[in-house]
Design an enzyme around this catalytic site. Structure first.
Site, PDB file in Angstrom:
ATOM      1  CG  PHE A 234      -1.834   1.239   1.194  1.00  0.00           C
ATOM      2  CD1 PHE A 234      -2.967   1.257   0.384  1.00  0.00           C
ATOM      3  CD2 PHE A 234      -1.533   2.380   1.932  1.00  0.00           C
ATOM      4  CE1 PHE A 234      -3.781   2.383   0.325  1.00  0.00           C
ATOM      5  CE2 PHE A 234      -2.348   3.509   1.872  1.00  0.00           C
ATOM      6  CZ  PHE A 234      -3.469   3.504   1.072  1.00  0.00           C
TER       7      PHE A 234
ATOM      8  CG  ASP B 239       5.647   3.435   1.775  1.00  0.00           C
ATOM      9  OD1 ASP B 239       5.676   4.016   2.878  1.00  0.00           O
ATOM     10  OD2 ASP B 239       4.611   3.354   1.081  1.00  0.00           O
TER      11      ASP B 239
ATOM     12  CE  LYS C 212      -0.728   5.420   7.857  1.00  0.00           C
ATOM     13  NZ  LYS C 212      -0.389   4.834   6.567  1.00  0.00           N
TER      14      LYS C 212
HETATM   15  C1  LIG Z   1      -0.704   5.082   5.191  1.00  0.00           C
HETATM   16  C2  LIG Z   1       0.311   4.693   4.205  1.00  0.00           C
HETATM   17  C3  LIG Z   1       0.537   5.470   3.050  1.00  0.00           C
HETATM   18  C4  LIG Z   1      -0.334   6.651   2.674  1.00  0.00           C
HETATM   19  O1  LIG Z   1      -0.207   7.703   3.586  1.00  0.00           O
HETATM   20  P1  LIG Z   1      -1.267   8.936   3.520  1.00  0.00           P
HETATM   21  O2  LIG Z   1      -0.713   9.887   4.553  1.00  0.00           O
HETATM   22  O3  LIG Z   1      -2.591   8.365   3.893  1.00  0.00           O
HETATM   23  O4  LIG Z   1      -1.227   9.468   2.154  1.00  0.00           O
HETATM   24  C5  LIG Z   1       1.569   5.106   2.209  1.00  0.00           C
HETATM   25  N1  LIG Z   1       2.337   4.039   2.479  1.00  0.00           N
HETATM   26  C6  LIG Z   1       2.159   3.269   3.582  1.00  0.00           C
HETATM   27  C7  LIG Z   1       3.068   2.112   3.829  1.00  0.00           C
HETATM   28  C8  LIG Z   1       1.129   3.565   4.471  1.00  0.00           C
HETATM   29  O5  LIG Z   1       0.931   2.790   5.537  1.00  0.00           O
END
Ligand SMILES: *Cc1c(COP(=O)(O)O)cnc(C)c1O
Length: 387
Positions: free
Chosen positions: A127, A214, A243
């Site tokens: 994701f 990521d 986050k």
């Molecule tokens: C939550 C998440 C995102 C997206 O972050 P947003 O602040 O909602 O755009 C991208 N990569 C990972 C691994 C995530 O957990």
């Protein structure tokens, strides 16, 4: 009736205040927060250091513009680079934006190398966000369905499969980068085999690809280090995070090292809000607190305490197929779908999440006391045992 677009199926509760690991709703009920707004409030709610930093900065200056120098942004970048081994940072407002910046870096580098259609390798089950590029990168049809045409320039591979990446390396001269989560978050707290990141690093070096991690969810101390790659001896070329960085203030970051840190030039990329004085003050207080209070070590310790407690109290429950964790990313996998557990937990005063239909996910604060960790274990076990 509401004037909000129906993007969320919301639970029937509204919180009005929080302190540490607890939230309070409009009727005065208290909840133990085992989710921290999806790995955002890692220091818990209303942390005094963050509150103080915000109060002071709010009274001085909220926003200027990236047209001007922003000393707090430089201070935050300096601190992040020192703590991560990276060289330079671009600040934005979210995880998706941080990943957009990383994808743009990769494409720009490809064009510098005269590759006309640069491609990025991405993983099944991943994701990366909800913008067009990041939803294309995401390895979930649910996230993509209805939004075609997707972008070109992505090559898909199974997660935790080094041979599959080697095969792509041997056959795809247009690949310029590989983007991967060190632990799949939304994908179900999937922890790859020992040596996976080092294996990816080796392949990226062989083919001159950027290794992009990521760490939007795994970052900011959640796994027991500032970034999950710091459990290994390798360094990525690019790391994205968001986050937990602002403990609730919207801030994202794309960090880069070596030549990748020099790629963007004026005009290539920009943001109006990104890295304004307010969010930077919050993030500086978060990083200081993580370091000063030794919360990386604490997250690792709490993760062990909670998972071993869960294993104990769930022993004999034969719907539980696995309890696993990387620091405070904790999963209890069940053999059957269990979306109803979110509501039954709420009714017992506990916030948790179910991902991939059958995986109970906990992302609690790094500031839990032992007693709070034990309460989290007993409430979660009760919820699962009661079905
Ligand atoms: C939550 C998440 C995102 C997206 O972050 P947003 O602040 O909602 O755009 C991208 N990569 C990972 C691994 C995530 O957990």
């Amino acid at each position: 009736m509401t004037n909000l677009m129906e993007t969320y199926k919301r639970l029937p509760v509204a919180f009005v205040s929080g302190a540490g690991a607890y939230l309070e709703d409009s009727e005065g009920n208290k909840y133990l927060d085992g989710l921290t707004g999806l790995a955002v409030c890692g220091l818990g709610h209303a942390h005094p250091n963050v509150t103080r930093a915000l109060r002071e900065q709010a009274g001085a200056l909220l926003h200027t513009s990236n047209l001007y120098q922003i000393p707090l942004q430089e201070e935050l970048a300096e601190r992040l680079c020192r703590m991560s081994g990276m060289d330079a940072v671009f600040f934005c407002n979210s995880g998706a934006e941080a990943n957009e910046a990383a994808i743009k870096l990769a494409r720009l580098r490809g064009h510098h190398q005269k590759i006309k259609k640069p491609a990025v390798v991405v993983m099944d089950g991943s994701f990366h966000g909800r913008t067009m590029a990041t939803l294309t990168a995401t390895g979930s049809r649910k996230v993509q369905a209805g939004f075609e045409p997707l972008l070109s320039g992505f090559v898909r591979a199974p997660y935790n499969d080094i041979e599959a990446i080697e095969l792509i390396g041997a056959n795809n001269p247009d690949v310029v980068a590989l983007m991967v989560e060190p632990v799949l978050g939304e994908g179900g707290i999937i922890i790859p085999d020992e040596g996976y990141l080092e294996g990816l690093r080796r392949i990226c070096d062989e083919h001159n690809w950027l290794l992009i991690l990521d760490e939007v969810q795994t970052g900011n101390g959640r796994t027991g280090a500032l970034f999950a790659y710091q459990h290994t001896s390798m360094l990525p070329d690019v790391v994205t995070t968001a986050k937990g960085l602002g403990n609730g203030l919207p801030i994202g970051a794309c960090l880069a090292r070596g030549a990748a840190a020099q790629l963007f030039q004026p005009g290539n990329h920009a943001t109006t809000f990104g890295g304004n004085p307010l969010v930077c003050a919050a993030a500086i207080s978060v990083l200081k607190t993580l370091e000063d209070d030794e919360l990386f070590e604490r997250a690792a310790e709490l993760g062990e305490r909670i998972t071993s407690g869960l294993r104990d109290q769930l022993r004999g429950n034969n719907t539980v197929t696995e309890v696993r964790n990387k620091g405070l990313m904790i999963a209890v996998e069940l053999s059957n779908a269990c979306p109803q557990l979110v509501l039954s937990a709420l009714q017992k005063g506990l916030l948790l999440n179910v991902t991939q239909d059958n995986i109970v996910r906990l992302l609690p604060p790094l500031t839990l006391t032992d007693a709070e960790a034990d309460e989290l274990v007993s409430l979660t076990s009760q919820v699962i045992n009661d079905g």
